[in-house]
Every structure is written in C-alpha cells, then in structure tokens.
Scaffold this motif. Sequence first.
Motif, PDB file in Angstrom:
ATOM      1  N   LEU A 183      18.789  56.471 -92.689  1.00  0.00           N
ATOM      2  CA  LEU A 183      18.924  57.855 -93.164  1.00  0.00           C
ATOM      3  C   LEU A 183      19.399  58.774 -92.047  1.00  0.00           C
ATOM      4  N   VAL A 184      19.334  58.305 -90.816  1.00  0.00           N
ATOM      5  CA  VAL A 184      19.754  59.125 -89.674  1.00  0.00           C
ATOM      6  C   VAL A 184      21.208  58.867 -89.286  1.00  0.00           C
ATOM      7  N   ILE A 185      21.915  58.060 -90.040  1.00  0.00           N
ATOM      8  CA  ILE A 185      23.302  57.724 -89.671  1.00  0.00           C
ATOM      9  C   ILE A 185      24.159  58.991 -89.662  1.00  0.00           C
ATOM     10  N   GLY A 186      25.047  59.112 -88.655  1.00  0.00           N
ATOM     11  CA  GLY A 186      25.950  60.259 -88.585  1.00  0.00           C
ATOM     12  C   GLY A 186      27.006  60.171 -89.683  1.00  0.00           C
ATOM     13  N   GLU A 187      27.493  61.334 -90.120  1.00  0.00           N
ATOM     14  CA  GLU A 187      28.427  61.337 -91.252  1.00  0.00           C
ATOM     15  C   GLU A 187      29.733  60.610 -90.927  1.00  0.00           C
ATOM     16  N   GLU A 188      30.204  60.778 -89.702  1.00  0.00           N
ATOM     17  CA  GLU A 188      31.475  60.152 -89.332  1.00  0.00           C
ATOM     18  C   GLU A 188      31.357  58.631 -89.383  1.00  0.00           C
ATOM     19  N   LEU A 189      30.255  58.139 -88.840  1.00  0.00           N
ATOM     20  CA  LEU A 189      30.028  56.694 -88.815  1.00  0.00           C
ATOM     21  C   LEU A 189      29.868  56.155 -90.237  1.00  0.00           C
ATOM     22  N   LEU A 190      29.154  56.908 -91.054  1.00  0.00           N
ATOM     23  CA  LEU A 190      28.964  56.515 -92.457  1.00  0.00           C
ATOM     24  C   LEU A 190      30.314  56.415 -93.163  1.00  0.00           C
ATOM     25  N   ARG A 191      31.148  57.440 -92.972  1.00  0.00           N
ATOM     26  CA  ARG A 191      32.472  57.432 -93.613  1.00  0.00           C
ATOM     27  C   ARG A 191      33.299  56.248 -93.132  1.00  0.00           C
ATOM     28  N   GLU A 192      33.190  55.950 -91.838  1.00  0.00           N
ATOM     29  CA  GLU A 192      33.966  54.831 -91.299  1.00  0.00           C
ATOM     30  C   GLU A 192      33.490  53.505 -91.907  1.00  0.00           C
ATOM     31  N   GLY A 193      32.201  53.313 -91.951  1.00  0.00           N
ATOM     32  CA  GLY A 193      31.652  52.066 -92.502  1.00  0.00           C
ATOM     33  C   GLY A 193      32.019  51.898 -93.966  1.00  0.00           C
ATOM     34  N   LEU A 194      31.878  52.967 -94.727  1.00  0.00           N
ATOM     35  CA  LEU A 194      32.222  52.911 -96.157  1.00  0.00           C
ATOM     36  C   LEU A 194      33.719  52.704 -96.333  1.00  0.00           C
ATOM     37  N   GLY A 195      34.490  53.296 -95.427  1.00  0.00           N
ATOM     38  CA  GLY A 195      35.941  53.140 -95.480  1.00  0.00           C
ATOM     39  C   GLY A 195      36.344  51.675 -95.328  1.00  0.00           C
ATOM     40  N   VAL A 196      35.657  50.964 -94.447  1.00  0.00           N
ATOM     41  CA  VAL A 196      35.936  49.538 -94.265  1.00  0.00           C
ATOM     42  C   VAL A 196      35.626  48.790 -95.568  1.00  0.00           C
ATOM     43  N   LEU A 197      34.510  49.111 -96.189  1.00  0.00           N
ATOM     44  CA  LEU A 197      34.152  48.460 -97.455  1.00  0.00           C
ATOM     45  C   LEU A 197      35.222  48.728 -98.520  1.00  0.00           C
ATOM     46  N   VAL A 198      35.696  49.965 -98.572  1.00  0.00           N
ATOM     47  CA  VAL A 198      36.738  50.306 -99.552  1.00  0.00           C
ATOM     48  C   VAL A 198      37.992  49.474 -99.311  1.00  0.00           C
ATOM     49  N   GLU A 199      38.399  49.428 -98.032  1.00  0.00           N
ATOM     50  CA  GLU A 199      39.590  48.631 -97.679  1.00  0.00           C
ATOM     51  C   GLU A 199      39.430  47.181 -98.103  1.00  0.00           C
ATOM     52  N   VAL A 200      38.284  46.615 -97.776  1.00  0.00           N
ATOM     53  CA  VAL A 200      38.061  45.193 -98.063  1.00  0.00           C
ATOM     54  C   VAL A 200      38.100  44.945 -99.577  1.00  0.00           C
ATOM     55  N   LEU A 201      37.502  45.828-100.342  1.00  0.00           N
ATOM     56  CA  LEU A 201      37.501  45.628-101.798  1.00  0.00           C
ATOM     57  C   LEU A 201      38.905  45.823-102.380  1.00  0.00           C
ATOM     58  N   MET A 202      39.629  46.789-101.808  1.00  0.00           N
ATOM     59  CA  MET A 202      41.003  47.040-102.284  1.00  0.00           C
ATOM     60  C   MET A 202      41.904  45.823-102.043  1.00  0.00           C
ATOM     61  N   GLU A 203      41.613  45.100-100.943  1.00  0.00           N
ATOM     62  CA  GLU A 203      42.426  43.925-100.591  1.00  0.00           C
ATOM     63  C   GLU A 203      42.223  42.743-101.546  1.00  0.00           C
ATOM     64  N   GLN A 204      41.103  42.777-102.250  1.00  0.00           N
ATOM     65  CA  GLN A 204      40.775  41.591-103.057  1.00  0.00           C
ATOM     66  C   GLN A 204      41.722  41.462-104.238  1.00  0.00           C
ATOM     67  N   GLU A 205      42.334  40.324-104.320  1.00  0.00           N
ATOM     68  CA  GLU A 205      43.210  40.071-105.451  1.00  0.00           C
ATOM     69  C   GLU A 205      42.485  39.055-106.319  1.00  0.00           C
ATOM     70  N   LEU A 206      42.409  39.341-107.573  1.00  0.00           N
ATOM     71  CA  LEU A 206      41.760  38.360-108.445  1.00  0.00           C
ATOM     72  C   LEU A 206      42.802  37.489-109.102  1.00  0.00           C
ATOM     73  N   SER A 207      42.586  36.217-109.017  1.00  0.00           N
ATOM     74  CA  SER A 207      43.565  35.324-109.629  1.00  0.00           C
ATOM     75  C   SER A 207      43.312  35.253-111.115  1.00  0.00           C
TER      76      SER A 207
END
Length: 439
Positions: free
Chosen positions: A415-439
């Motif tokens: 709960l003490v995570i800084g906003e910038e770090l939170l946005r960066e971490g979530l951004g990585v998750l977004v990127e990774v999910l966007m990359e997923q191609e479903l066959s």
Amino acid sequence: MLEQKRELVTGIPGPASQRLLERRKDAISAGVGMAVPVFVAEGAGGILRDVDGNQLIDLGSGIAVTSVGVSDPDVVAAASRQAQAVTHTCFMVTGYEPYVALCERLNELVPGDGPKKSVLFNSGAEAVENAVKIARVATGKHQVAAVEHAYHGRTSLTMALTAKAMPFKRGFGPFTPGVVRVPTSYPLKDELDGEQAARRTITRLEAEIGAEDLAALIIEPIQGEGGFLVPAAGFLPALAQWCRNNGVVFIADEVQTGFCRTGDWFACEHEAVIPDLMTLAKGIADGFPVSAVTGRADLMDSVHVGGMGGTYGGNPVACAAALATIDKMASDDLNAAARRIEQVAREVLAPLLELHFVAELRGRGAMLALELIDSRTGQHLSDLARAVAARCAQLGVVVLTAGTHGNVIRLLPPLVIGEELLREGLGVLVEVLMEQELS
Ligand SMILES: *Cc1c(COP(=O)(O)O)cnc(C)c1O
C-alpha cells in the motif's frame, strides 16, 4: 532506503539465484512451490532486490502481507526493541503486555458495537481452525458451511473448508468431517444479483443441513485464492442476517482482505456487515507470524479455560510488529492509499478490457484481478496466466496468479508503493498481455 527503481542487471534468475535454486532443489521438499525464481536479499517500499542485484517491482506483497513495505523501519525498530527485551515466555505460562495491547487494538478496529475479545495464533489457518472451534463450543452444534471457490488454509480442517483440489487437497484426504459446501456469488458467471445469489445459498443451507445443525458459515468477503471474487451487492448482508436469525455464527475470513487492503480496515465494512467472528493474519504485522480471531465477547468466552492456545501464539516480537504496522496504517491513512491504487490501476489497465481473453477486471482497493477466459471458446486460460506472470518476472515485475482454474492474474501491491513505480509495474503487465497472441 532502497532506491525505488526497477533495474535488471542479469537475466532472471541471475547466477546467484541459480546457485540457490540448486541448493533449494537438494535441500527442500519438492512440495513447496515458488512463483518467481529469485532469492531476495533486501526489500523496501515497492521494491524487492535479489541476490544478484536485480530490483523487481513488487505487485504481490508476499501474498497481501507486506502492506507497509518489506522491513518497514518503524516495524523493524519495534520488533527489535521487543526482541531485545523478551523473545518468548508463552502467553499460557506468563503474560506480557504486547499481547494484551494487540488484542485491545483489534477489539477496537473490528466492526461491531458490542463487547469484543480476541485470541492470537501464528497463521491464518490456525485462526480459522480456532474460529470454528469457538463456534462449535458456543452453539453446541458441529456442522460448518463454506462456499465454492473458498480458501481457508492447508491444515486438515481448513483443507476441508478450502474448495480447490490442486494443489491444496489432492492426495491429502480424508478431510475433517462436518463441512458442507454451498454456492457463492460470482457475478461474472452466475449473473445473479446479491439477493438472488443469497437466496440460492440460503435455500441450500436450509435444505441440505438446516440451521439446527449448523454451527457456522465461514466466508471471505472478497474471495482471495478463488480469484478475487467480489460478491454481488447485498449477498453478504443477506447471509449475515440469515445467520443472525438462525443462531448460526457468521465468520468473516479477512485473512487476505483485512488491514486496509480493500480501502477499508476490513472488507466487511464496505457493506456494513458485522460478523460474529473475524479471522485475521497476512497484512497484520508486515510478515511477522501472528494471527487472530476477534469477535463477540460472549462467543469468545464460551470456551473452557485452556481450550485455546499454543506454544507460540501471540509471540511478543510479532505482537510488537503488529502494533507498529497498525499504527503505520492509521497514521499514513493506507485505506486512502489502497483506494488511490485502485484508481490508478483501473486507469492503466483499462485498455486490457478490449482484449478478447480478458473477461473482467475486478476487486476493490489494492486487491485487483484480471480473469482470463477465451471469449470464443469459454476456456479458462490458466497456461496464459502462468506465462504472463513468468514474463512479467523476467521483466522485473512480480505478479501472482489465482483462481480455482488458475486463470486469474492478481495484483496485491504494497500500500506504500509510489505512484510512478506502480504505473511502471502495471505498464509492464499491460505490455505483456497486449503481446499475447491467441492461436
Ligand atoms: C492465506 C489465507 C489463509 C491461510 O493463512 P496461512 O497463514 O497461510 O495459514 C486463510 N484464509 C484466507 C482467506 C487466506 O487468504
């Protein structure tokens, strides 16, 4: 304090972690799983630093435990002072003040106007076991109801209460008798409103057990391991009311949801539900092992002297850590922090809802999840969830999975995570999910 920055200096796992993985394999039972293949040397705020010097963004908090950040300095100072004074006496042999102070604090914090009392243990499962023991003695009845997708622990009784076979139950039976399973509220799948879902559950309780034989109903206000299932509005209040009308003890298992995680001290408060007993652990003490049952004094006092206890329960160092953790939550208003995390996360994760395999973003406060279901086939995408979590780890972000089908990505940032770090971490998750191609 550790710089609040993601930084990868080796691959994941790096060479030092790889050496430890080898030693782990030789020394440790194969039965212990491991979500992220690194060994942590240090942590603070929203960062875990591994033995190779990689700095990972922590979106898991050791499963909703280190809400104030790993090794919060005030918690460490309080625990160190207590460790230097008294490490252990066993509270059943001689008392010590921190146990009393923590119980007083919990009695004030837990919702309910009437007199409350507490008792302390070591783990969440142990708290759940004892809440059931209290309910049985208090009511003179023995059956206990738990809901679908429930998770309450890994001991014999709590395995019986837990729904999911793999990995929690398979091969470990027979389980403690006297446990019945009833439906839950799972709006994404059952499409019932809270009242309808509660009626379905209550009908089952009445038809298959009967209140005359039912000591307790135990439920997580938001189901954790089950996949962050948020019940439809009205479901929990209706169940609590039915329990009250029928002499059934309503136990809220707040082991994962408690201590500011959902933007309230306890998730029950969201709908003003007042449980008879509440089980508490995880976020209570920044990782020091202590758990509690807090609830109605008349129930808590129905147990004969000596009926509750344990060698280590309410250890003084853990109690001092819990008091410092709770102080921090109050002084820094971590309920507001959890709500702020939800706002940021919903904003950053919003584009994912366009993906045909993201069925839902759900949760409350800093307890949020994405359920991955292929909208074309209805398949639960557990392999995808696992692959996404593994890819995030390679990129220096710790995210966990959950769900009866293993197809849920769950987020439990400190709960003490800084906003910038939170946005960066979530951004990585977004990127990774966007990359997923479903066959
Ligand atoms: C983690 C958890 C437990 C078990 O806690 P342990 O400390 O692992 O025994 C029980 N109930 C809920 C809701 C949990 O999330």
